[in-house]
Motif scaffolding. Sequence first.
Motif, PDB file in Angstrom:
ATOM      1  N   LEU A  54      20.885  61.503 108.290  1.00  0.00           N
ATOM      2  CA  LEU A  54      21.033  61.059 106.932  1.00  0.00           C
ATOM      3  C   LEU A  54      20.481  59.449 107.085  1.00  0.00           C
ATOM      4  N   PRO A  55      20.382  58.379 107.956  1.00  0.00           N
ATOM      5  CA  PRO A  55      20.647  57.393 108.126  1.00  0.00           C
ATOM      6  C   PRO A  55      18.765  56.575 107.988  1.00  0.00           C
ATOM      7  N   ARG A  56      17.964  57.610 108.677  1.00  0.00           N
ATOM      8  CA  ARG A  56      16.749  57.523 107.967  1.00  0.00           C
ATOM      9  C   ARG A  56      16.101  58.335 106.763  1.00  0.00           C
ATOM     10  N   THR A  57      17.209  58.687 106.119  1.00  0.00           N
ATOM     11  CA  THR A  57      16.521  59.620 104.693  1.00  0.00           C
ATOM     12  C   THR A  57      16.303  58.459 103.609  1.00  0.00           C
ATOM     13  N   ARG A  58      15.218  58.132 103.652  1.00  0.00           N
ATOM     14  CA  ARG A  58      14.893  56.647 102.593  1.00  0.00           C
ATOM     15  C   ARG A  58      14.777  56.947 101.257  1.00  0.00           C
ATOM     16  N   GLN A  59      14.788  58.444 100.715  1.00  0.00           N
ATOM     17  CA  GLN A  59      14.751  58.318  99.182  1.00  0.00           C
ATOM     18  C   GLN A  59      15.945  57.653  98.199  1.00  0.00           C
ATOM     19  N   PRO A  60      15.696  58.120  97.186  1.00  0.00           N
ATOM     20  CA  PRO A  60      16.557  57.256  96.668  1.00  0.00           C
ATOM     21  C   PRO A  60      17.780  58.908  96.394  1.00  0.00           C
ATOM     22  N   VAL A  61      19.001  58.777  96.474  1.00  0.00           N
ATOM     23  CA  VAL A  61      19.746  59.755  96.608  1.00  0.00           C
ATOM     24  C   VAL A  61      21.201  59.689  95.341  1.00  0.00           C
ATOM     25  N   PHE A  72      28.901  61.324 102.194  1.00  0.00           N
ATOM     26  CA  PHE A  72      27.315  60.966 102.511  1.00  0.00           C
ATOM     27  C   PHE A  72      26.314  59.322 102.130  1.00  0.00           C
ATOM     28  N   GLY A  73      28.227  58.616 100.975  1.00  0.00           N
ATOM     29  CA  GLY A  73      27.508  58.025 100.710  1.00  0.00           C
ATOM     30  C   GLY A  73      27.347  56.476 101.885  1.00  0.00           C
ATOM     31  N   ALA A  74      28.291  56.856 103.564  1.00  0.00           N
ATOM     32  CA  ALA A  74      28.327  55.568 103.566  1.00  0.00           C
ATOM     33  C   ALA A  74      26.986  55.784 104.812  1.00  0.00           C
ATOM     34  N   LEU A  75      26.547  57.164 104.978  1.00  0.00           N
ATOM     35  CA  LEU A  75      24.894  57.481 106.015  1.00  0.00           C
ATOM     36  C   LEU A  75      23.626  57.029 105.209  1.00  0.00           C
ATOM     37  N   LEU A  76      23.586  56.964 104.392  1.00  0.00           N
ATOM     38  CA  LEU A  76      22.769  57.458 103.426  1.00  0.00           C
ATOM     39  C   LEU A  76      22.266  56.061 103.154  1.00  0.00           C
ATOM     40  N   PRO A  77      20.945  55.566 102.992  1.00  0.00           N
ATOM     41  CA  PRO A  77      20.866  54.105 103.206  1.00  0.00           C
ATOM     42  C   PRO A  77      21.001  53.331 102.081  1.00  0.00           C
ATOM     43  N   ASP A  78      19.853  54.829 100.865  1.00  0.00           N
ATOM     44  CA  ASP A  78      19.703  54.476  99.154  1.00  0.00           C
ATOM     45  C   ASP A  78      20.491  55.706  98.333  1.00  0.00           C
ATOM     46  N   ALA A  79      22.106  55.923  98.529  1.00  0.00           N
ATOM     47  CA  ALA A  79      23.215  56.678  97.707  1.00  0.00           C
ATOM     48  C   ALA A  79      23.776  56.253  96.598  1.00  0.00           C
TER      49      ALA A  79
END
Length: 483
Positions: free
Chosen positions: A419-426, A445-452
Motif C-alpha cells: 500500500l505505501p508504494r501504490t502511487r495511483q490516485p485512489v 487505507f487512507g493512512a497507508l496509501l500515498p494518494d487516497a
Amino acid sequence: MRNSGPPRTAVALAALLAGDALLHLAWATGLTWPAPDARALSIAVLGGVVPFTPRVLLPLAALLLATAAAVLARGLGLGGRRLRPVLGAVTLAVAAGLLVRGLVGAAWACGAGDEPSRAFHWLNLLLYTPLCLIAGAGAARLAGVWGTGARGAGASGAGSPGAGVRGAPRRRLWVRRTALALPLALAGTALYGAYAYDPGEQHGYRSPYLTAAAGSRYLDTPLARFHYVRQGTGSPVVLLSPGASWTFAWHHQVDALSRTHTVYVVDLPGQGFTRLHESRFTWDLDGMTGALGTFLDALGLPRTALGGNSWSGGWALAYAQRHPERVGRLVLLAPSGLDERDPMTWEALKLPAVGELLVNAGSGRSAAEASLRRVLVHDELITDDLVDAVWAPGTLDANRRAVYRLERGLDWRETEAALPRTRQPVLVVWGRQDTVLPVAQARRFGALLPDATVRELDGCGHALTLDCADRVSAVMEEFLRDR
C-alpha cells in the motif's frame, strides 16, 4: 495372566496426544517447522487457513495434555468410582474425534473436495488418515465399545479388574456404541452434504438489469470466455464485478459514468457468466490478476481506470500494484486488501468440508435474500428481481465452488505490504453501516496509501453500488472526471 492390551494402548494413545500437544506448544513460540510460514503450516497441517497464534494454540495444547492424562488413567485403571466414568467419557470422545477425522480424511483420499496443497494431500493420505483410524479404533476399544476395555471399565468403574466389556450390562454397552456411532453418522451426513449433495443450477435466467445499451457480451480467450458489458464513449473505466456477484451490481454506475467514459464491467472467473477454459487456474491473487490482465489484453486496453467492490476491490488493488503502468486511477468500494480476519461466517469457508457444506447449504433463494438483508441498509431495495439476480447465477456449480476456493486462496498480506508504494490516485468509499468489513478499515487505507481520497457514507452497507447507488455514482464521477 493379566491382559496388558489396554495399558499398552493407553500409553501409545497418551504419547500420541502428548506429542501433538508439544508440537502445538512449539508452534505457539512462533516456530513454523516444517513449513516456511504460519499460513503454509496451517494449510499443510489442517488443509485450511486458521490462525496459528498462541491464543489458539495454547488452549489446544492444554486440552491435548488433559486428554492424554485422562486416556492414560483410563488404561491403567486409575481413579475412584466417581472419576472412572469421566475418564471413560473422555476416552470415548477421543475415539469419536479420531474416527471422525479418519472418516473425513478417507473421503479426501478418495478424491472428494479440493486439496489445498500437495503437501496436505500426501500427509493426509500416508499419515493423518491411517493414524487417526488406527488410534481411533484403539481408543474405542479402551473405552469399552468393543473388545477388552480398561481395567474395571466394563461396569463404568463398578466391576472387578479385567472384567472388560463382557461383564458390562447391555444397556451401558448400547449407550457407549450409540455415543460413538452418532458423531460418525453426523460426519457422514456432513460429508454427503459437502461433496455429494447437488443443490441444482438455475439455468435460463434472464436479467432485467441488462439494458439494450449494456447487454451481455462475450470475449473468448484461451483462459476463459469472459462475460462483460460495455456502454458509453470516452476514456476507459473497467469495473470488476463485486465479490461473489456479477456485472448487474454496477448497473447504476454504468448508466452514470457512460455519459463521459467507455465503461466496461467484467465477470472474472467464478463470477456471473464467465466460463473458464483453463483447468489449472489458481484461485488466488496470481490467478485473479492474471485473468484481469488477459481480459484487458484481449480488449486492447493498455491503460485504464479500474474499480472494484469487496473482493474485486482487492483484486483491482493487487493488479494496480503489480502493473502500475496500466492503471491510471483506482476506485475501491469497501475493498479487501488488508491482512485482517474476515467475519466468522466467511472464515469458516476456509476449512475443508466445512466450506463446501456451508456453500451448498446456503444455495437456496431464501439464503440469497437473507444475505441481501445483511449487506443492505435499505430493505426497500430488496425486490424479487434483485433476489433472483443475486441467487440464480450464484447457483451455477463453478460459481459455488469459487466462493470457498477464493476464501482459501486469497492472501492479502501482499496487498497490505504494498500500500505505501501504490502511487495511483485512489478513491476509497465505505459505508458506515458495513456489516462485512468494518468502516475503520477505510481509515487504514487512507493512512497507508500515498494518494487516497476517503469517503465514508452514512446510511450505507457493504453492497455500496446497490445500497447507495446515486451517492456512489456521484463520488465516482467526480473522482474519474478527466483532468
